[in-house]
Motif scaffolding. Structure first.
Motif, PDB file in Angstrom:
ATOM      1  N   ILE A  97      21.220  60.339  68.167  1.00  0.00           N
ATOM      2  CA  ILE A  97      22.066  60.740  67.733  1.00  0.00           C
ATOM      3  C   ILE A  97      23.381  60.736  68.502  1.00  0.00           C
ATOM      4  N   ARG A 101      28.632  63.136  67.423  1.00  0.00           N
ATOM      5  CA  ARG A 101      28.303  63.601  66.156  1.00  0.00           C
ATOM      6  C   ARG A 101      27.969  65.182  66.479  1.00  0.00           C
ATOM      7  N   LEU A 102      27.837  65.610  67.721  1.00  0.00           N
ATOM      8  CA  LEU A 102      27.238  67.004  68.000  1.00  0.00           C
ATOM      9  C   LEU A 102      28.186  67.621  68.916  1.00  0.00           C
TER      10      LEU A 102
ATOM     11  N   GLU B 178      27.120  56.374  56.271  1.00  0.00           N
ATOM     12  CA  GLU B 178      27.092  57.919  56.135  1.00  0.00           C
ATOM     13  C   GLU B 178      26.215  58.235  57.380  1.00  0.00           C
ATOM     14  N   TRP B 181      23.751  55.735  62.254  1.00  0.00           N
ATOM     15  CA  TRP B 181      23.020  56.157  63.476  1.00  0.00           C
ATOM     16  C   TRP B 181      21.602  56.003  63.352  1.00  0.00           C
TER      17      TRP B 181
END
Lengths: 248, 186
Positions: A97, A101-102, B178, B181
């Motif tokens: 990830i 994103r985080l 969307e 990844w």
């Protein structure tokens, strides 16, 4: 189940693969056993619309979480960064990830100290507004709560603070309000001879809800420094609870 | 009255004899008969356990019209193998709280049992396990099928299971963006 649904057509040629049972319950049972890696469900969702409908159903996702409870992979970890907690992924693609994103961005001109990450949530001390913030990095959902009054009497820049998030329900995803926060802090430098230590236990369900806050005696500081509490990470919260219990 | 009493006793004796049998006979949709250990059938299948307890087991072969002979043979084989293996603690707890229990790896013999099946036989067996309420067999067969998807792209999964792609190009692209990844290695 109807009889017709049990009789799947055999492939007409050996080259044609056998079709899966035409039964949503069975498909759910199969999906439930997919490995709990980040890419498993997105990839399966792209196979066909029926699969996507089953996989994105919140009831299925709750079951999936419960089914893989305690077997979830470590996605990565957060490091304290001046701009906010920064996420470092540890898995390989396609389960890697991206940091962006985080990772969490501290609001402009706010001094954030990253305290811990548990149950997929981050606990942040906002030294500018003297608040603690619990944040879900996946949804961006946040809950803030004022820090205990005792904290405010001291220079927040000098305060050393450790915190932990607690929740009774480990199996399912629970609302942020269900979490409790344990804080342990000193009012100054560790070498200060007049050092005092404080512990607070918060219930996020109550706004500014300090359910217990105690000024601990120097006797306890002696014991705590023996345990090098400033270095304690995962056991921090049980120690706070232990202290709370001893104070009655 | 005496005769009736005699009849009643005979009926009673027959029932006791049936209850004493340690196997039950199951009949597939195509009329083939299979013997299975009563203890294992009752322990592994909620549906068969209900039928045994309710006395609806037919001595001449209990009709299971929805299950073909190949699938039923595998079901019976699984039950008999299970009766001969010592169930582990993990297995017992898995059958108690199936829906919420954390995933339990199949045991070595269970893995071998499903590995030798063709896709078609495996899919028939999963349906039979679902129909008979055989939680552990459903667990093992579904786990095997989910393993067939591991590490595969959506295209490869469609190929393995002969699934038609009903997305438009635009829809696919939208979802891929969307969750970009998750498709980095495609």
């Amino acid at each position: 189940m109807s009889e017709s649904s049990m009789c799947r057509g055999r492939p007409s040629s050996p080259a044609l693969a056998a079709p899966l049972p035409d039964n949503d319950d069975i498909l759910r049972e199969i999906f439930l056993r997919l490995p709990p890696f980040p890419s498993s469900l997105p990839r399966a969702s792209l196979v066909c619309k029926r699969w996507r409908r089953l996989l994105s159903d919140p009831r299925f996702l709750r079951r999936f979480r419960a089914f893989h409870h305690r077997q979830a992979p470590l996605l990565g970890f957060f490091i304290a960064y001046s701009g906010g907690p920064y996420f470092i992924p540890t898995l390989e693609p396609p389960d890697r990830i991206p940091s962006a994103r985080l990772s969490l961005d501290a609001p402009y001109h706010k001094a954030w100290t990253f305290l811990c990450c548990r149950h997929g949530l981050t606990l942040i001390l906002n030294r500018t507004d003297l608040e603690i913030t619990v944040c879900d990095p996946v949804t961006g959902d946040q809950r803030c709560s004022a820090i205990p009054p005792g904290f405010k009497r001291h220079d927040p820049r000098l305060v050393k603070c450790k915190g932990a998030l607690l929740c009774d329900d480990h199996a399912s995803r629970v609302p942020l309000e269900a979490f409790k926060v344990a804080l342990l802090w000193t009012d100054g430098l560790q070498l200060d001879t007049d050092l005092q230590m404080f512990a607070s236990f918060y219930n996020l369900r109550l706004v500014c809800g300090v359910t217990s806050s105690q000024h601990l005696s120097r006797l306890i500081i002696g014991w705590a420094s023996l345990a090098s509490w400033l270095r304690i990470r995962s056991t921090g919260c049980s120690m706070v609870l232990g202290i709370m219990a001893s104070l009655g | 009255m005496e005769v009736d009493k005699g009849k009643g006793e005979a009926e009673e004796t027959r029932k006791v004899a049936e209850a004493d049998r340690d196997t039950v006979t199951l009949k597939s949709s195509d009329g083939k008969l299979f013997e299975v250990s009563k203890e294992a059938a009752a322990r592994l299948s909620t549906v068969l356990a209900g039928m045994i307890a309710g006395g609806s087991i037919d001595d001449n072969g209990t009709d299971l019209k929805q299950i073909g002979s190949e699938a039923l043979e595998n079901v019976v084989d699984y039950c008999n193998k299970h009766a001969n293996s010592i169930p582990s603690a993990a297995l017992i707890s898995s059958s108690i709280s199936f829906n919420t229990a954390p995933f339990k790896e199949p045991e070595e013999w269970e893995r071998k049992f499903v590995d030798r099946l063709s896709h078609d036989a495996l899919f028939d067996l999963v349906e039979a396990a679902n129909f008979l309420g055989m939680e552990r067999l459903l667990d093992v067969t579904c786990h095997k099928i989910s393993e067939m998807m591991k590490g595969k792209s959506p295209d490869q999964i469609r190929e393995v299971f002969n699934i038609k792609n009903d997305y438009t190009k635009e829809e696919l692209e939208e979802i891929r963006q969307e969750l970009a990844w998750a498709f980095y290695d495609d």
